[in-house]
Design a protein around this motif. Structure first.
Motif, PDB file in Angstrom:
ATOM      1  N   ASP A 144       0.825  -1.206   0.000  1.00 57.32           N
ATOM      2  CA  ASP A 144       0.000   0.000   0.000  1.00 57.32           C
ATOM      3  C   ASP A 144       0.858   1.254   0.000  1.00 57.32           C
ATOM      4  N   SER A 145       2.012   1.175   0.674  1.00 58.58           N
ATOM      5  CA  SER A 145       2.921   2.314   0.691  1.00 58.58           C
ATOM      6  C   SER A 145       3.479   2.575  -0.694  1.00 58.58           C
ATOM      7  N   VAL A 146       3.854   1.502  -1.403  1.00 57.44           N
ATOM      8  CA  VAL A 146       4.363   1.635  -2.764  1.00 57.44           C
ATOM      9  C   VAL A 146       3.298   2.223  -3.677  1.00 57.44           C
ATOM     10  N   THR A 147       2.051   1.740  -3.545  1.00 52.32           N
ATOM     11  CA  THR A 147       0.951   2.245  -4.363  1.00 52.32           C
ATOM     12  C   THR A 147       0.734   3.732  -4.134  1.00 52.32           C
ATOM     13  N   THR A 148       0.777   4.162  -2.865  1.00 57.05           N
ATOM     14  CA  THR A 148       0.586   5.572  -2.533  1.00 57.05           C
ATOM     15  C   THR A 148       1.679   6.427  -3.147  1.00 57.05           C
ATOM     16  N   LEU A 149       2.920   5.950  -3.069  1.00 57.12           N
ATOM     17  CA  LEU A 149       4.031   6.695  -3.644  1.00 57.12           C
ATOM     18  C   LEU A 149       3.912   6.782  -5.158  1.00 57.12           C
ATOM     19  N   THR A 150       3.520   5.680  -5.802  1.00 57.16           N
ATOM     20  CA  THR A 150       3.379   5.688  -7.260  1.00 57.16           C
ATOM     21  C   THR A 150       2.244   6.597  -7.692  1.00 57.16           C
ATOM     22  N   GLN A 151       1.143   6.594  -6.932  1.00 58.84           N
ATOM     23  CA  GLN A 151       0.026   7.480  -7.250  1.00 58.84           C
ATOM     24  C   GLN A 151       0.477   8.938  -7.200  1.00 58.84           C
ATOM     25  N   ALA A 152       1.291   9.257  -6.200  1.00 56.40           N
ATOM     26  CA  ALA A 152       1.799  10.629  -6.087  1.00 56.40           C
ATOM     27  C   ALA A 152       2.719  10.958  -7.266  1.00 56.40           C
ATOM     28  N   ARG A 153       3.585  10.014  -7.657  1.00 63.35           N
ATOM     29  CA  ARG A 153       4.447  10.212  -8.824  1.00 63.35           C
ATOM     30  C   ARG A 153       3.611  10.432 -10.072  1.00 63.35           C
ATOM     31  N   PHE A 154       2.562   9.619 -10.225  1.00 61.44           N
ATOM     32  CA  PHE A 154       1.689   9.696 -11.392  1.00 61.44           C
ATOM     33  C   PHE A 154       1.025  11.065 -11.476  1.00 61.44           C
ATOM     34  N   GLU A 155       0.517  11.550 -10.350  1.00 61.45           N
ATOM     35  CA  GLU A 155      -0.157  12.846 -10.344  1.00 61.45           C
ATOM     36  C   GLU A 155       0.820  13.974 -10.654  1.00 61.45           C
ATOM     37  N   ARG A 156       2.070  13.843 -10.203  1.00 64.90           N
ATOM     38  CA  ARG A 156       3.074  14.865 -10.532  1.00 64.90           C
ATOM     39  C   ARG A 156       3.372  14.886 -12.029  1.00 64.90           C
ATOM     40  N   LEU A 157       3.387  13.701 -12.636  1.00 66.62           N
ATOM     41  CA  LEU A 157       3.608  13.631 -14.086  1.00 66.62           C
ATOM     42  C   LEU A 157       2.464  14.308 -14.840  1.00 66.62           C
ATOM     43  N   LEU A 158       1.245  14.045 -14.419  1.00 63.10           N
ATOM     44  CA  LEU A 158       0.106  14.660 -15.094  1.00 63.10           C
ATOM     45  C   LEU A 158       0.119  16.176 -14.922  1.00 63.10           C
TER      46      LEU A 158
ATOM     47  N   GLY B  60       4.359   0.168 -11.257  1.00 58.11           N
ATOM     48  CA  GLY B  60       5.230   1.065 -11.995  1.00 58.11           C
ATOM     49  C   GLY B  60       4.437   1.967 -12.930  1.00 58.11           C
ATOM     50  N   ILE B  61       5.130   2.917 -13.541  1.00 60.76           N
ATOM     51  CA  ILE B  61       4.522   3.839 -14.501  1.00 60.76           C
ATOM     52  C   ILE B  61       5.068   3.520 -15.889  1.00 60.76           C
ATOM     53  N   VAL B  62       4.149   3.246 -16.812  1.00 55.45           N
ATOM     54  CA  VAL B  62       4.495   2.822 -18.161  1.00 55.45           C
ATOM     55  C   VAL B  62       4.045   3.893 -19.158  1.00 55.45           C
ATOM     56  N   LEU B  63       4.887   4.169 -20.133  1.00 50.65           N
ATOM     57  CA  LEU B  63       4.583   5.163 -21.161  1.00 50.65           C
ATOM     58  C   LEU B  63       4.507   4.503 -22.523  1.00 50.65           C
ATOM     59  N   ASP B  64       3.526   4.914 -23.334  1.00 47.05           N
ATOM     60  CA  ASP B  64       3.488   4.553 -24.749  1.00 47.05           C
ATOM     61  C   ASP B  64       3.346   5.845 -25.547  1.00 47.05           C
ATOM     62  N   PRO B  65       4.425   6.311 -26.182  1.00 51.29           N
ATOM     63  CA  PRO B  65       4.368   7.588 -26.905  1.00 51.29           C
ATOM     64  C   PRO B  65       3.720   7.513 -28.279  1.00 51.29           C
ATOM     65  N   PHE B  66       3.391   6.297 -28.749  1.00 52.05           N
ATOM     66  CA  PHE B  66       2.635   6.111 -29.991  1.00 52.05           C
ATOM     67  C   PHE B  66       1.467   5.188 -29.649  1.00 52.05           C
ATOM     68  N   LEU B  67       0.486   5.716 -28.958  1.00 48.82           N
ATOM     69  CA  LEU B  67      -0.513   4.888 -28.282  1.00 48.82           C
ATOM     70  C   LEU B  67      -1.402   4.096 -29.225  1.00 48.82           C
ATOM     71  N   GLY B  68      -1.749   4.677 -30.371  1.00 44.98           N
ATOM     72  CA  GLY B  68      -2.601   3.944 -31.309  1.00 44.98           C
ATOM     73  C   GLY B  68      -3.936   3.555 -30.712  1.00 44.98           C
ATOM     74  N   SER B  69      -4.231   2.263 -30.681  1.00 44.77           N
ATOM     75  CA  SER B  69      -5.532   1.776 -30.217  1.00 44.77           C
ATOM     76  C   SER B  69      -5.616   1.615 -28.707  1.00 44.77           C
ATOM     77  N   GLY B  70      -4.522   1.840 -27.982  1.00 45.47           N
ATOM     78  CA  GLY B  70      -4.576   1.801 -26.524  1.00 45.47           C
ATOM     79  C   GLY B  70      -4.256   0.467 -25.878  1.00 45.47           C
ATOM     80  N   SER B  71      -3.652  -0.464 -26.636  1.00 49.65           N
ATOM     81  CA  SER B  71      -3.370  -1.799 -26.081  1.00 49.65           C
ATOM     82  C   SER B  71      -2.456  -1.744 -24.866  1.00 49.65           C
TER      83      SER B  71
END
Length: 299
Positions: A16-30, A248-259
């Motif tokens: 849960d601690s890891v999830t909370t930290l990743t959520q915070a990282r994700f929100e900072r990226l957005l 983790g946080i995953v990026l797809d810079p050519f997202l296409g159909s969203g797979s």
């Protein structure tokens, strides 16, 4: 009446601690990227040129980039460029991905083949990029499939490449147990009294036999969307499970159909997609929301 106090185990607390930290990282990226075109709790889709959006990502913020760029072969979503210009364009966004990748992060790049005037009918794109990529090439994976171009004067092409690049050759994510192949021919075979095979399954090797997403009346894959070049979900899930950290946080810079995002949501990762075309953004968003609705109906 005394109520029992429910306490978390140390493993659950750490998770849960890891999830909370990743959520915070994700929100900072957005926050760094600005308002997305579409978003959910664990994903966001941005409409725009990936080269512009990549420059807005903080350095070291992405755990895994998994993508398949245009191959410069005249598909509806790409502009065909002179070959040197195409390679320069690829090198540009790969360099930007490298800057955005975490110290122990990776790039999993799916590429195919392209014609090279007076040199090759069909040359693997990695051959043209070999000295333009700042990552360390950990391994080349061959994606083998059944359906494809029929040929009479040469062998029918039935593979593409997945290039597994890491930022640090000594420190990277590889979850082998999560992608082991349970189809073991001799699971009980022993050597000196010990089982020769892992009880979970065998290493899937560097040749992956995964069906392409087909189209056409009577033969279209169930997951088919209107996008003309769609990643198969099986391929995406193997990459996400095997090469990105849990939460983790995953990026797809050519997202296409969203797979990529679909696979990330199925396996607990956060994900961000860039897509230059608004109609493809809409296709991806509709697909992802449909997948989420189907998942919710199972519980």
């Amino acid at each position: 009446m005394n109520q029992a106090v429910v306490t978390q185990s140390p493993v659950e607390q750490e998770r849960d601690s890891v999830t909370t930290l990743t959520q915070a990282r994700f929100e900072r990226l957005l926050a760094a990227l600005g308002e997305p075109q579409y978003r959910g709790d664990r994903y966001a889709i941005y409409k725009g040129d990936c080269r512009d959006l990549l420059t807005q990502l903080p350095h070291g913020s992405i755990d895994l980039t998994f993508t398949s760029p245009p191959y410069n072969i005249g598909k509806e979503y790409e502009k065909v460029r002179p070959m040197e210009e195409f390679i320069d364009w690829c090198a540009d966004w790969i360099e930007k991905i490298h800057l955005a990748t975490a110290a122990n992060g990776a790039l999993m790049l799916n590429v195919g083949y392209v014609a090279l005037a007076e040199r090759a009918k069909s040359i693997p794109i990695p051959y043209l990029l070999w000295n333009r990529v700042p990552f360390f090439l950990q391994q080349e994976i061959v994606w083998n499939y059944g359906a494809g171009v029929a040929a009479k004067k040469f062998l029918s092409p039935r593979n593409e490449k997945l290039l597994w690049y890491v930022k640090d050759a000594e420190s990277y994510c590889f979850n082998l147990d999560d992608i082991r192949d349970p189809d073991v021919a001799y699971p009980n075979q022993k050597k000196k009294g010990k089982l020769r095979c892992n009880t979970i399954g065998k290493n899937p090797s560097d040749v992956w036999q995964i069906a392409k997403v087909t189209s056409g009346e009577g033969r279209a894959s169930k997951e088919r969307t209107p996008h003309p070049a769609q990643f198969p979900l099986d391929l995406c899930e193997r990459v996400i499970k095997g090469f990105s950290p849990t939460d983790g946080i995953v990026l797809d810079p050519f997202l296409g159909s969203g797979s990529t995002i679909d696979a990330c949501l199925r396996w607990g990762r956060y994900s961000i997609g860039f897509e230059v075309r608004g109609d493809y953004c809409a296709i991806a968003a509709e697909r992802i929301e449909d997948s989420l609705r189907q998942s919710a109906s199972l519980f």
